[in-house]
Enzyme design. Sequence first.
Site, PDB file in Angstrom:
ATOM      1  N   ASP A 240     -38.160  -3.511 -43.356  1.00 40.62           N
ATOM      2  CA  ASP A 240     -37.032  -4.252 -43.927  1.00 40.62           C
ATOM      3  C   ASP A 240     -36.087  -4.596 -42.786  1.00 40.62           C
ATOM      4  O   ASP A 240     -36.422  -4.364 -41.624  1.00 40.62           O
ATOM      5  CB  ASP A 240     -36.343  -3.421 -45.027  1.00 40.62           C
ATOM      6  CG  ASP A 240     -35.724  -4.308 -46.095  1.00 40.62           C
ATOM      7  OD1 ASP A 240     -34.766  -5.023 -45.782  1.00 40.62           O
ATOM      8  OD2 ASP A 240     -36.204  -4.288 -47.251  1.00 40.62           O
ATOM      9  N   HIS A 294     -35.072  -9.934 -45.669  1.00 39.61           N
ATOM     10  CA  HIS A 294     -35.327  -8.511 -45.390  1.00 39.61           C
ATOM     11  C   HIS A 294     -36.121  -8.325 -44.105  1.00 39.61           C
ATOM     12  O   HIS A 294     -37.066  -7.536 -44.057  1.00 39.61           O
ATOM     13  CB  HIS A 294     -36.047  -7.861 -46.578  1.00 39.61           C
ATOM     14  CG  HIS A 294     -35.190  -7.777 -47.804  1.00 39.61           C
ATOM     15  ND1 HIS A 294     -34.213  -6.820 -47.962  1.00 39.61           N
ATOM     16  CD2 HIS A 294     -35.130  -8.555 -48.909  1.00 39.61           C
ATOM     17  CE1 HIS A 294     -33.608  -7.000 -49.138  1.00 39.61           C
ATOM     18  NE2 HIS A 294     -34.132  -8.053 -49.725  1.00 39.61           N
ATOM     19  N   GLU A 365     -34.875 -12.172 -52.563  1.00 35.56           N
ATOM     20  CA  GLU A 365     -33.504 -12.273 -52.048  1.00 35.56           C
ATOM     21  C   GLU A 365     -33.366 -13.123 -50.785  1.00 35.56           C
ATOM     22  O   GLU A 365     -32.644 -12.760 -49.858  1.00 35.56           O
ATOM     23  CB  GLU A 365     -32.934 -10.860 -51.817  1.00 35.56           C
ATOM     24  CG  GLU A 365     -32.871 -10.069 -53.114  1.00 35.56           C
ATOM     25  CD  GLU A 365     -32.220  -8.692 -52.978  1.00 35.56           C
ATOM     26  OE1 GLU A 365     -31.456  -8.339 -53.890  1.00 35.56           O
ATOM     27  OE2 GLU A 365     -32.459  -7.976 -52.001  1.00 35.56           O
TER      28      GLU A 365
END
Length: 582
Positions: A240, A294, A365
């Site tokens: 991440d 990420h 996201e």
Amino acid sequence: MFDGTIWFLIIGLTIVHGSNWVWQCEDGYCKRESGQTERDGYSALKLCQLVCSNYLNIWPYPTGAVKSSKELVNINTKSIIFHYNGPTETVAYLTEITKYFEGHLKKDEPFSCEENLYNLKITFTPLCKEITSNLETNESYTLTLDSIGNEVNVNIIAPTVFGVRHGLETLSQILVSHNDDGSKCLSTLSNVQITDQPKYPHRGLLIDTARNYLSVDTIKKQIDGMAASKLNVLHWHLTDSQSFPFVSVRLPNMTKYGAYSSKKIYTPENIKDLIQYAEYRGIRIIIEIDGPSHAGMGWQWGPEAGLGDLAVCINKQPWRSFCVQPPCGQLNPVNEKLYIILRNLYSDITDISPDRRMFHMGGDEVFIPCWNSTPEILKHLRGKPLNEKTYLDLWAGYQRKNLDAYDTAIGHKNTSIVVWTSHLTQPEFIKNYLPNDRYIIQTWVPESDNDLITDLIKLGYKLIVSTKDRWYLDHGFWGTTNYYKWKTVYENPIYEKYTKAILGGEVCMWGELVDDSNIDSRIWPRAAAAAERMWSDPVTTADYAQTRFFAHRERLIERKISAEAVVPQWCAENEGECHSYL
Ligand SMILES: *[C@@H]1O[C@H](CO)[C@@H](O)[C@H](O)[C@H]1NC(C)=O
Ligand SMILES: *[C@@H]1O[C@H](CO)[C@@H](O)[C@H](O)[C@H]1NC(C)=O
Ligand SMILES: *[C@@H]1O[C@H](CO)[C@@H](O)[C@H](O)[C@H]1NC(C)=O
């Protein structure tokens, strides 16, 4: 022929000091009573539960027929014989699961039970030779246990070794070790027949080793808990923006720039070891390399290596303007060199596990204001309107090239790719970008967002469901999120509504607030509640399951997993007396 009295003859209980309580089976509950009274009972709660609880106290409960006697027999632990009956390819696998099974039996002190002992003979019959699993693997089994003379014969027959493994897990749950007046006994029922298979082929737990590192031993412990609960997919969110612990042989800079330290890494040997460890416990590991969002730490070295920016917005502040969580970072879709790097990274992953059938590419996201504030990207988009479609096209272009990089690395186009629900997977966009014969969608919307699930199914997508407001085990510790009690986890209703298009689900243990010190209790026993949802898909409520659930928590503790307490011991030991208390 099996009335509740026969067991007295077999184990002949005498209760003396130190053993204050006995259990009586009454109306399907094990009731605790003083052992000093005239009435005898079972000397251990779990012995009573084996006879008294629904489904022989097995977790998750079998979906097929369960038949048994109520008579208990004691096993001679010095005389347990295994017999392998099946293709030679399966022998190594069966030998390993035998070791694992024996590890569960020979706990603590040696067995000292001496009366009326039965020899135990266990025969495994896998019908096929396959020893790796995928979505099509048949995990069913039949288990029969018969007592003849002084022998207990167990037969586990299954299409695959994975079914055999589940059958052996079930057997270990109905072999109960307990102390009678200082002598340790292993007991089971004299006759049992079980047929069983899971409702869903994908029953997962997500762990995250990027927010906080988890040791290999900690990961193995989660695998043990999964095996005990018949979960079969460990979804490993490996990297991440916070850290990149995966040692890429072709790209040593990834951990050099991305790992928390030279110890907080996973070498190819570590990962191979974990894949093997998991496979012997009926579990496949699905690796996720999240992108384009990420991604930050580990990706900084491009400019110095003459490759340009591989990721942009790395550590950019104020972070709220450029990402959803610090530190920021998002892959640079307009740098063609990025895709060469991704291909090398994927080659390292497929080298470790060449028969990979499923891979997770993240995709959640994506934060447009990051790309939207990067001069290189704005330059690339010059002449186009800076609207939603332009950015979705950019994102989808990244995803297409990312997929090409993966397919080139593995040498075929057969791997199913999983991505999280996102803006790109909205029903009005997804068909333009992500073909439904290549992509599986993992939904993480709340329960109220049923429409998305229905719509994606209508569009022909297969789904993995992670109901955010039931199965996100990190909730309840940050922001306005709530903690979900095991009953909330258990009663996830999504599954009642849809069937075939839903491959299964995953409970998710995001790693921001867990590490080696507390992850066991955050995951367990709640993940086991989800495991029964995915294996058995009960129509009954958690109340019906609760005595079995409490017992399964004890089972996890016996297996050295620090599962949190879910009830005062008094309630667990006085079944039916604490209704609607917790
Ligand atoms: C698995 O195999 C069993 C035994 O042959 C069979 O009854 C069952 O339908 C199979 N399950 C699936 C999901 O195909
Ligand atoms: C690793 O990064 C350094 C910059 O710190 C760069 O000079 C070098 O070429 C990179 N190594 C590889 C193998 O790409
Ligand atoms: C890919 O799938 C096709 C069609 O199912 C099959 O014929 C082929 O052998 C597969 N290739 C690999 C490398 O798995």
